[in-house]
Scaffold this active site. Structure first.
Site, PDB file in Angstrom:
ATOM      1  N   TYR A 184      -6.280  15.546  -9.250  1.00 22.48           N
ATOM      2  CA  TYR A 184      -5.529  14.634 -10.118  1.00 22.48           C
ATOM      3  C   TYR A 184      -4.448  15.390 -10.891  1.00 22.48           C
ATOM      4  CZ  TYR A 184      -4.620  11.006 -13.603  1.00 22.48           C
ATOM      5  OH  TYR A 184      -4.017  10.080 -14.407  1.00 22.48           O
TER       6      TYR A 184
ATOM      7  N   ASN B  81       3.962   3.159 -10.888  1.00 20.18           N
ATOM      8  CA  ASN B  81       2.804   3.119 -11.768  1.00 20.18           C
ATOM      9  C   ASN B  81       1.480   3.136 -11.014  1.00 20.18           C
ATOM     10  OD1 ASN B  81       1.639   2.895 -14.404  1.00 20.18           O
ATOM     11  ND2 ASN B  81       1.159   0.764 -13.961  1.00 20.18           N
TER      12      ASN B  81
ATOM     13  N   LYS C 147      -0.314  14.978 -10.536  1.00 32.24           N
ATOM     14  CA  LYS C 147       0.511  14.553 -11.662  1.00 32.24           C
ATOM     15  C   LYS C 147       1.535  15.619 -12.053  1.00 32.24           C
ATOM     16  CE  LYS C 147      -1.271  10.484 -12.265  1.00 32.24           C
ATOM     17  NZ  LYS C 147      -0.470   9.252 -12.071  1.00 32.24           N
TER      18      LYS C 147
ATOM     19  N   ASP D  44       0.872  -1.161   0.000  1.00 28.45           N
ATOM     20  CA  ASP D  44       0.000   0.000   0.000  1.00 28.45           C
ATOM     21  C   ASP D  44       0.917   1.222   0.000  1.00 28.45           C
ATOM     22  OD1 ASP D  44      -1.729   2.081   0.408  1.00 28.45           O
ATOM     23  OD2 ASP D  44      -2.568   1.335   2.286  1.00 28.45           O
TER      24      ASP D  44
ATOM     25  N   THR E  22     -10.935   2.343 -20.173  1.00 27.17           N
ATOM     26  CA  THR E  22     -11.431   3.216 -21.234  1.00 27.17           C
ATOM     27  C   THR E  22     -12.112   2.477 -22.383  1.00 27.17           C
ATOM     28  OG1 THR E  22      -9.315   3.140 -22.434  1.00 27.17           O
ATOM     29  CG2 THR E  22      -9.573   4.851 -20.739  1.00 27.17           C
TER      30      THR E  22
END
Length: 234
Positions: free
Chosen positions: A130, A61, A134, A33, A168
């Site tokens: 988000y 990732n 990033k 985690d 997606t």
């Protein structure tokens, strides 16, 4: 290999059992985690490190994409979840791995997966947490490269755009997305992560990229080149 999702690690655990008789394992599964405390993350890294004797490459990732909300509607808990996972988690794992690489004197490569959402030419509504997390990864990548270069540790970031994936895949059923790809993507295509991103990762791992560090590699079929979506062309 580290993952937050146990079900994704089970096949690797089975593989590790089958090759346990080998002197050096091909792969091991480590449940981690990345939002855990420092000692927990350090222990997971040590487990993987000891299994191989050393580790040459770290690929950060793991990440989350929260709900689309305006800055005024986003809760503090939602903000913390995205930033703690995407940014703090990436830093924390990199910290303990780079310490091992430094002390071993073997150098290494750290590859952070960010997103085009973190670029100043690809801002989107509803992605304040988000996008901020990033963008933070990209800036962190450059500063880490600046400092870890003293120990022959390369640090680079990859900012992927839209790719075909389990998340997606349903989007590609709609004609509107196909129209967006055709009108706003210079290469007018959407590929899968493999080999589009994985081939770049292999390059950053190999000796041929020895001179490459502190870069943000944008992999988006040219989507962010115009600096803003060309909605007038739709």
């Amino acid at each position: 290999m580290a993952s937050e999702m146990v079900d994704q690690l089970e096949p690797w655990s089975d593989l590790h059992g089958k090759i346990a008789m080998m002197k050096v394992p091909i792969a091991i599964a480590v449940h981690l985690d990345i939002t855990a405390d420092g000692p927990t993350i350090e222990a997971s890294i040590l487990k993987a490190w000891n299994a191989f004797g050393h580790i040459d490459v770290l690929i950060n990732n793991a990440g989350v994409r929260g709900k689309v909300k305006s800055p005024s509607e986003l809760s503090k808990e939602e903000w913390n979840h995205e930033v703690k996972t995407n940014l703090t988690g990436t830093w924390s794992v990199s910290k303990y791995m780079s310490l091992r690489m430094r002390d071993a004197g073997c150098g290494g490569s750290i590859i952070n997966i960010s997103s085009i959402a973190g670029l100043n030419r690809a801002l989107t509504r509803g992605g304040v947490a988000y996008g901020s997390s990033k963008a933070g990864i990209d800036q962190m990548t450059k500063i880490m490269a600046l400092e870890l270069g003293d120990y022959n540790i390369k640090v680079n970031s990859i900012a992927p755009g839209l790719f075909r994936s389990e998340i997606t895949e349903n989007l590609y059923q709609y004609d509107v997305l196909k129209n967006v790809l055709k009108r706003t993507f210079p290469l007018a295509t959407a590929e899968s992560v493999h080999p589009t991103v994985t081939s770049l990762i292999r390059y950053l791992i190999q000796d041929s990229s020895t001179y490459i560090t502190g870069n943000v590699f944008i992999v988006d079929a040219g989507y962010t080149l115009p600096a803003f979506p060309i909605f007038s062309s739709l």
